[in-house]
Design a protein around this motif. Structure first.
Motif, PDB file in Angstrom:
ATOM      1  N   HIS A   1       0.858  -1.173   0.000  1.00 25.78           N
ATOM      2  CA  HIS A   1       0.000   0.000   0.000  1.00 25.78           C
ATOM      3  C   HIS A   1       0.905   1.237   0.000  1.00 25.78           C
ATOM      4  O   HIS A   1       1.909   1.264   0.711  1.00 25.78           O
ATOM      5  CB  HIS A   1      -0.870  -0.033   1.271  1.00 25.78           C
ATOM      6  N   PRO A   2       0.591   2.253  -0.830  1.00 31.13           N
ATOM      7  CA  PRO A   2       1.507   3.404  -0.916  1.00 31.13           C
ATOM      8  C   PRO A   2       1.734   4.089   0.441  1.00 31.13           C
ATOM      9  O   PRO A   2       2.846   4.524   0.730  1.00 31.13           O
ATOM     10  CB  PRO A   2       0.814   4.337  -1.910  1.00 31.13           C
ATOM     11  N   LEU A   3       0.652   4.174   1.255  1.00 29.75           N
ATOM     12  CA  LEU A   3       0.827   4.812   2.566  1.00 29.75           C
ATOM     13  C   LEU A   3       1.784   4.017   3.435  1.00 29.75           C
ATOM     14  O   LEU A   3       2.623   4.558   4.150  1.00 29.75           O
ATOM     15  CB  LEU A   3      -0.519   4.933   3.266  1.00 29.75           C
ATOM     16  N   ARG A   4       1.633   2.680   3.332  1.00 28.20           N
ATOM     17  CA  ARG A   4       2.473   1.809   4.133  1.00 28.20           C
ATOM     18  C   ARG A   4       3.941   1.939   3.695  1.00 28.20           C
ATOM     19  O   ARG A   4       4.857   1.973   4.517  1.00 28.20           O
ATOM     20  CB  ARG A   4       1.993   0.370   3.990  1.00 28.20           C
ATOM     21  N   LYS A   5       4.092   2.055   2.362  1.00 26.15           N
ATOM     22  CA  LYS A   5       5.433   2.174   1.827  1.00 26.15           C
ATOM     23  C   LYS A   5       6.083   3.474   2.315  1.00 26.15           C
ATOM     24  O   LYS A   5       7.219   3.496   2.788  1.00 26.15           O
ATOM     25  CB  LYS A   5       5.359   2.171   0.291  1.00 26.15           C
ATOM     26  N   GLN A   6       5.258   4.530   2.245  1.00 23.24           N
ATOM     27  CA  GLN A   6       5.750   5.827   2.702  1.00 23.24           C
ATOM     28  C   GLN A   6       6.196   5.737   4.158  1.00 23.24           C
ATOM     29  O   GLN A   6       7.248   6.222   4.556  1.00 23.24           O
ATOM     30  CB  GLN A   6       4.609   6.831   2.566  1.00 23.24           C
ATOM     31  N   ARG A   7       5.394   5.040   4.955  1.00 20.34           N
ATOM     32  CA  ARG A   7       5.684   4.909   6.368  1.00 20.34           C
ATOM     33  C   ARG A   7       6.985   4.139   6.590  1.00 20.34           C
ATOM     34  O   ARG A   7       7.817   4.521   7.414  1.00 20.34           O
ATOM     35  CB  ARG A   7       4.505   4.190   7.014  1.00 20.34           C
ATOM     36  N   MET A   8       7.137   3.039   5.809  1.00 21.88           N
ATOM     37  CA  MET A   8       8.348   2.226   5.961  1.00 21.88           C
ATOM     38  C   MET A   8       9.584   3.054   5.623  1.00 21.88           C
ATOM     39  O   MET A   8      10.598   2.993   6.314  1.00 21.88           O
ATOM     40  CB  MET A   8       8.290   1.006   5.031  1.00 21.88           C
ATOM     41  N   GLN A   9       9.451   3.857   4.559  1.00 18.87           N
ATOM     42  CA  GLN A   9      10.596   4.692   4.182  1.00 18.87           C
ATOM     43  C   GLN A   9      10.985   5.621   5.330  1.00 18.87           C
ATOM     44  O   GLN A   9      12.152   5.776   5.671  1.00 18.87           O
ATOM     45  CB  GLN A   9      10.244   5.535   2.946  1.00 18.87           C
ATOM     46  N   TRP A  10       9.952   6.212   5.939  1.00 15.81           N
ATOM     47  CA  TRP A  10      10.236   7.129   7.043  1.00 15.81           C
ATOM     48  C   TRP A  10      10.917   6.416   8.201  1.00 15.81           C
ATOM     49  O   TRP A  10      11.876   6.905   8.769  1.00 15.81           O
ATOM     50  CB  TRP A  10       8.944   7.795   7.533  1.00 15.81           C
ATOM     51  N   ILE A  11      10.383   5.236   8.520  1.00 13.70           N
ATOM     52  CA  ILE A  11      10.954   4.517   9.667  1.00 13.70           C
ATOM     53  C   ILE A  11      12.414   4.189   9.407  1.00 13.70           C
ATOM     54  O   ILE A  11      13.278   4.370  10.265  1.00 13.70           O
ATOM     55  CB  ILE A  11      10.123   3.245   9.966  1.00 13.70           C
ATOM     56  N   CYS A  12      12.711   3.741   8.164  1.00 13.39           N
ATOM     57  CA  CYS A  12      14.106   3.435   7.829  1.00 13.39           C
ATOM     58  C   CYS A  12      14.980   4.681   7.970  1.00 13.39           C
ATOM     59  O   CYS A  12      16.032   4.650   8.600  1.00 13.39           O
ATOM     60  CB  CYS A  12      14.208   2.904   6.395  1.00 13.39           C
TER      61      CYS A  12
END
Lengths: 665, 174, 143
Positions: C3-14
């Protein structure tokens, strides 16, 4: 002088005030759970009653000082009959007991302000907020009553005269500095209480962020003024010409300021876009926790500091316990109730959300740097690694680059817009200002080099000027575009506030950077008739004399400064010896100017009629405080914005909000 | 995901424990192993005369304060006026001049006044070591038999006096 | 597909994880580099203190040991903990409370002659007590 305002009266008033705060902590909270509207409404009148009695207590203590009532121990320790009247008044908060009373008074003021101006908040939310503020007030009221009562009498041996106020604190800026700083510190209790209420109700909508914003900005304004005033005081009163020393006491005020700055920005994103909600709540908790931690560090004496307040481990234990209970339970509540649901809106890598997040990251790293640097001596001692101190090089190593990175991102966040902004759109308006600011940076440093010598061309000076120009160019460009599409009057006040505050940041950095890059200083040995040359100025030592004033004697030098055979100013640095205190004070003499300060302080007498003298030429040092004033004024404008004064949320909004918050649970 | 929300709490507790341990180290909280024990034996000269020796026996006979001071100690100067006040109220104060210079100490007392009934000159700090002095000023209270009743590290002022010392005196008057 | 939102979130966490670990490592390194350890004159005298490293030392300024240069503000004095003393040199203005017989804390580097070249001299007196390092030093002395 006034029998009604006796110390005993003050003591009783303080007890009543604390009792009212206790009721205020319990009744509205209970009412909010049982749904008893009358109990919830009680909160507001209780807050006003509390303010009345605490203010009465404060009046009683001030009265004791003004009437030289040395049977009160606290007065005897911090005032004497020779003191001018305004210092007698400011002596009220010059030491632990009185400054804590001021702390409690200011908390009561904020609480009453929330009670009075919070009419647009829903009753349940307001009553919980007031209850939490009451709880904090009870904690500090008891601290005051049980460990540091300022109204204690000295029987059976009242002194004839007091011991005098610490000479360092006999200064006009110090009359204002602690109250302003406390308004900031304590004001952070309001967003803190809002955050707890939000956690209790699981309400993290944009209305919540909107309520919290003006209070956060207001306390941040006070904190800003307080910190800059303190640094100004340190500059001219500590006598040796620095403006920031990375002293634990200074760090204690800087940390909440940094966190609150981050909080202000993350609140914007939470309000406008519903993003970073748990982060915002966490920042609100941290801001107040760090102001409590600051109180602990200053008052407990676990860290030694040049400010050397009288410290007492017993008080430290109380504050630490209080801190643990308040912050520990809040963070536990956060862990259980904190919002975990993902934000519903998406944003691209060049959107305002991203830039605000980067801003928050930088500020958080800055706080971590200060926190670890401040606590590292304790950590090292606790693990038996030896007694150490952490010096300014550590802090500067991090702060200088972090500040520049922050400056680069400031105008980006201002210029970009919310949501999915394409990279192309951003880069299209980026190139021109970028080139312009590089050019300005080079021109600036060349000019400076021409003026102050090769130091003006240093890397620090070039980077400073480039970054500052970047902020100016971008903001002015943005301003011009906004004016084109709108008009002066149509732009909201908060926009002007934002522009002013960020330009202020740039000006402060300009002052600090150029001062560090091109300030010059020399310690010289001088006798009458000697002269020294520094930065193109000639300092001629013409005379020295001794005299006395009301509560001190002094030695005063006369130094005539000239440039290219033109006399500029006569400076009179002093060494003061206070009668009632075995302490010597150095009073620097300063010739202030927007472009440079000339600063002379008198050191110790050497043999054979010579004196050690410190000479400074400090380019642009005034900009540091000028920027500070702009930042505070910008904050003030933001608080005055109309959008925080809407009487009630209209019913349509409210319906939306309840749907929104219901979907989050 | 929720587990992450506990991280701030954990970090906070780590800091709180650290601060707690820092408080525990506070020198003002030092207990003394000597409380309830007789004042240790010593043989040192009087400050005023380098050939007159004093011993532990000379200290007993009345409830007395034993105050450790030195001219190099700034806090002692702050404490001094209060000791004068106590002495003028008939409280017996014995001084230990700790790691000091005899001449400087005598000059100091001439300038600021002398609240002490007798002063032990502990140039090497040997007596200080025996009674576990960690700095100056420090004040001990001994009873008639020379048993140590109380120890105070740091400045003795009105507040400390009322809280920690005065009750010993009111008891003995009853 | 994520999911794009999830991807965005993962990027931030990394991003956040990487930046925090870099920051932590750098902070830890800089703290070590810039921590000034405290040594007593005795430790310096018997060679326990490292040479050429910025450190702090403290003790009492020995009475009569302060010497001033004729032309400049250069001074030297001895700092003692009662057992040993160490020679300190400094150039500049001394703090108001500095005097012979008072305690002081100096920051600087030790050369191979065991002389401490101070860059900072403090005469810091806690309002209520002798500085804790000094107090602890006296406590540990001779043990």
């Amino acid at each position: 002088m006034n029998v009604f305002l006796s110390p005993e009266m003050g003591h009783i008033a303080l007890i009543i005030g604390s009792c009212l705060a206790f009721v205020q902590a319990l009744l509205p909270l209970a009412g909010s759970y049982t749904g008893t509207v009358r109990w919830m409404q009680m909160g507001r009148s209780l807050a006003c009653g509390n303010l009345f009695f605490v203010f009465l207590a404060f009046l009683c203590l001030s009265n004791a000082f003004l009437s030289d009532d040395f049977t009160v121990r606290y007065v005897a320790q911090n005032s004497n009959t020779l003191l001018p009247i305004y210092f007698k008044f400011s002596a009220v908060w010059s030491a632990h007991e009185g400054s804590l009373l001021l702390w409690v008074l200011i908390l009561s003021m904020w609480t009453a302000a929330v009670a009075l101006f919070g009419s647009r908040l829903p009753l349940q939310f307001l009553s919980r907020t007031l209850a939490i503020l009451g709880l904090i007030s009870v904690g500090f009221g008891f601290f005051l009553l049980f460990t540091s009562n300022p109204f204690e009498r000295t029987f059976p041996l009242p002194p004839i005269d007091g011991q005098d106020l610490n000479p360092l604190l006999q200064d006009i800026a110090l009359i204002l500095h602690p109250p302003l700083l406390y308004f900031g510190y304590v004001g952070l209790a309001v967003p803190f209480a809002f955050a707890i209420s939000a956690l209790l109700e699981s309400r993290f909508d944009s209305a919540w962020a909107n309520w919290s914003r003006p209070w956060t900005i207001a306390s941040w304004c006070f904190l800003t003024i307080g910190i800059f005033l303190g640094s100004w005081w340190a500059y001219y009163e500590l006598g040796w010409g620095g403006w920031w020393f990375w002293d634990p006491v200074e760090n204690a005020s800087l940390m909440p300021w940094l966190v609150t700055t981050a909080l202000i920005h993350s609140l914007i994103a939470s309000e406008q876009r519903g993003v970073f909600r748990s982060w915002t709540i966490l920042l609100a908790i941290f801001a107040f926790s760090l102001s409590l931690l600051g109180t602990f560090l200053v008052r407990s004496g676990v860290l030694t500091s040049v400010h050397a307040f009288a410290s007492d481990p017993e008080r430290g234990i109380y504050i630490l316990l209080f801190l643990s209970i308040v912050v520990g339970s809040t963070l536990a509540l956060f862990a259980i109730r904190g919002p975990v649901l993902m934000s519903t809106s998406s944003y691209s890598g060049t959107s305002r959300e991203t830039f605000l997040l980067i801003n928050n990251l930088i500020l958080t790293v800055a706080v971590a740097v200060v926190l670890l640097g401040t606590l590292y001596p304790l950590i090292s001692d606790a693990f038996g690694l030896g007694k150490i101190s952490v010096g300014p090089p550590y802090f500067n190593f991090f702060f200088v680059p972090l500040t520049f990175v922050l400056l680069i991102f400031i105008p980006l966040a201002m210029r970009s817009s919310w949501g999915n902004v394409s990279t192309k759109a951003v880069s299209s308006w980026l190139m021109q200002p970028l080139l312009l600011s590089l050019l300005l940076g080079l021109i600036g440093s060349t000019t400076l080099a021409y003026w102050v010598g090769e130091k003006g061309n240093s890397l620090l000076a070039i980077v400073t000027m480039t970054c500052v120009s970047w902020v100016f160019v971008m903001i002015l460009k943005d301003f011009r575009d906004k004016i084109k599409s709108s008009s002066f009057t149509l732009l909201p006040v908060r926009y002007y506030g934002m522009v002013l505050a960020h330009l202020g940041v740039a000006i402060t950095v300009l002052g600090a950077g150029l001062y560090a890059a091109s300030g010059i200083q020399r310690d010289v040995k001088m006798g009458i008739g000697d002269y020294a040359v520094l930065g193109g100025y000639t300092f001629y030592f013409s005379d020295i004399k001794r005299d006395r004033r009301s509560n001190f004697s002094f030695t005063q030098a006369e130094i005539i400064v000239s440039k290219e055979d033109r006399e500029i100013v006569t400076l009179n640095p002093e060494k003061r010896h206070y009668f009632s205190n075995p302490q010597t004070m150095t009073e620097a003499a300063i010739d202030p100017g927007l472009l440079r300060d000339l600063y002379v302080s008198l050191g110790e007498p050497l043999d054979d009629d010579h004196w050690a003298i410190r000479l400074h030429v400090k380019p642009f040092v005034r900009c540091i405080w000028l920027g500070g004033a702009m930042i505070s004024l910008g904050g003030l404008l933001a608080v005055l914005d109309k959008r925080y004064r809407r009487r009630k949320i209209c019913s349509q909004d409210r319906a939306n909000l309840s749907v929104q918050s219901a979907s989050e649970i | 995901m929720r587990i992450i929300l506990f991280a701030p709490l954990m970090v906070f507790f780590a800091i709180a424990i650290l601060l707690w341990s820092a408080l525990e180290r506070e020198p003002g909280k030092l207990p003394s192993a000597l409380i309830g024990k007789p004042f240790p034996e010593f043989s040192l000269t009087k400050l005023s005369a380098h050939n007159q020796y004093l011993s532990a026996e000379d200290l007993s006979g009345a409830l007395a304060l034993i105050n450790v001071w030195a001219t190099w100690c700034y806090a002692c100067k702050l404490e001094h006026p209060y000791l004068q006040k106590l002495a003028s109220n008939g409280i017996k104060i014995i001084g230990i001049n700790y790691k000091d210079n005899r001449k400087a100490a005598i000059a100091w007392l001439e300038r600021l006044g002398n609240p002490y009934s007798v002063i032990i000159f502990d140039e090497e700090g040997s007596l200080g070591l025996d009674i576990g002095v960690s700095g100056a000023p420090e004040t001990f209270l001994i009873d008639k038999q020379g048993i140590i009743l109380h120890r105070r590290v740091g400045i003795l002022d009105q507040k400390v006096w009322e809280k920690e010392f005065s009750h010993y005196y009111s008891d003995s008057w009853e | 597909m994520m999911h794009p939102l999830r991807k965005q979130r993962m990027q931030w966490i990394c991003l956040i994880l990487i930046s925090t670990s870099v920051a932590t490592a750098l902070i830890a390194y800089m703290l070590r580099q810039n921590a000034n350890f405290f040594y007593t004159p005795s430790q310096i005298a018997i060679g326990q203190a490292p040479l050429g490293v910025s450190l702090r030392a403290g003790g009492e300024v020995v009475v009569g040991s302060l010497k001033r240069a004729q032309q400049s503000l250069a001074i030297e004095f001895l700092v003692s903990d009662g057992l040993h003393s160490v020679k300190v040199t400094y150039e500049g203005i001394l703090p108001d409370l500095f005097s012979e017989g008072q305690s002081t804390v100096v920051t600087g580097k030790i050369d191979d002659q065991n002389t401490l070249h101070a860059v900072q001299v403090l005469a810091k007196h806690d309002e209520n007590y002798t500085p804790p390092e000094i107090a602890e030093m006296y406590e540990n002395q001779g043990i």
